[in-house]
Scaffold this motif. Structure first.
Motif: not given
Ligand code: GDP
Length: 308
Positions: A57-63, A256-266
């Motif tokens: 499972k992946v959690t993602s954050l920005e710092h 993105r954070g705790l969620e998975r969101t749709t993006i335009e480009k991976g």
């Protein structure tokens, strides 16, 4: 955006969930009203397919302008290939250890895989607020564990953090300021290399699979090369290079954070999820139709450790 992909290896109860929640909080990504059940690390939208347990499972954050993807790993021995694929998504590991209990034998298997893949560990000694903490001894035990697992010199020269995830701090100095997780962020950004990006068209090694009622099959993995966009036609290759299917990407998602969101480009380096394929599964290479060879799974030695 600059990126870092890391995994946290920890024995159960040593504080992985607490640490991730605190990291999210200090990045302003944790909603106070978020129910515990919503936490990404505890999410249970997992299916078992072909006898493979899906773990990552992946959690993602920005710092400070750096995207940090944190991949969950099982703390215990599991199907070797699964752990290995998960570790292939990352460029560094945090070995999180309880300051009283020390490293537990159950984590040996995953630690040994990480070391064999050449990942340089960061040791984070957690729960040093406990009266029974014995951080100095625990540090020696980590060193001995890595040495016994044939860590190289660089891996044995690992950086160390001490702290209390529960109280929201980590520091390179156990007597240092006990007020933030900034030293952990700094260490990750400094010691973990940015993801390696290969030349060429889109390639992703499918690491996990989930079933979604609306989207169907969701495959997750690190983009090794190129980029992936919705509506793109892709091929799925089995490990031997044979074509599993050709299909169209319906959605590209990122964590993105705790969620998975749709993006335009991976983009190359990021860990993304894709939907739209019907047959592709874990260990398949999802790629641009011009690609002929599957991503080398880089087999490593079968486990020689006892799985206690
Ligand atoms: P996980 O199984 O590794 O995800 O562990 P959790 O994050 O669920 O933590 C297990 C328990 O340890 C919980 O009761 C936490 O509150 C506690 N815990 C986590 N971090 C600390 C810490 O820094 N100090 C102390 N004393 N307890 C902690």
């Amino acid at each position: 955006m600059t990126m870092r992909n890391i995994a946290i290896i920890a024995h159960v109860d040593h504080g992985k969930t607490t640490l991730i929640d605190e990291l999210l909080k200090s990045s302003g990504m944790f909603r106070d009203n978020q129910k515990t059940e919503d936490r990404m690390m505890d999410s249970n939208d997992i299916e078992r397919e072909r006898g493979i347990t899906i773990l990552a499972k992946v959690t993602s954050l920005e710092h400070d302008g750096v995207r940090i993807n944190i991949v969950d790993t099982p703390g215990h021995a599991d199907f070797g290939g699964e752990v290995e694929r998960i570790l292939h998504m990352v460029d560094g590991v945090i070995v999180l250890v309880d300051a009283a209990e020390g490293p537990m034998p159950q984590t040996k298997f995953v630690v040994s895989k990480a070391l064999k893949l050449g990942l340089r560990p960061i040791v984070a000694i957690n729960k040093i607020d406990k009266p029974e903490q014995r951080a100095d001894e625990v540090l020696d035990e980590c060193f001995d564990l890595f040495a016994n697992l044939d860590a190289n010199e660089d891996q044995l020269d690992f950086p160390v953090l001490y702290g209390s995830a529960k109280n929201g701090w980590m520091s390179t100095d156990p007597e240092g300021p006990k007020d933030s997780l900034e030293p952990l962020f700094e260490m990750v950004i400094k010691h973990v290399p940015a993801p390696t990006v290969e030349e060429g068209e889109f390639r992703l090694l499918a690491t996990t699979i989930q079933a979604d009622n609306f989207l169907g099959r969701i495959l997750t993995g690190r983009v090794i090369a190129g980029e992936v966009t919705p509506n793109m036609t892709v091929k799925a290759l089995a490990r031997d290079g044979s074509i599993v299917e050709t299909g169209r990407i319906s959605k590209v998602m990122a964590f993105r954070g705790l969620e998975r969101t749709t993006i335009e480009k991976g983009v190359a380096g990021d860990i993304v999820s894709i939907s739209g394929l019907q047959k592709a599964t874990v260990a398949d290479t999802i790629c641009h139709p011009s690609i002929k060879d599957a991503v080398a799974a880089q087999p490593i030695d079968p486990p020689t450790l006892s799985m206690t």
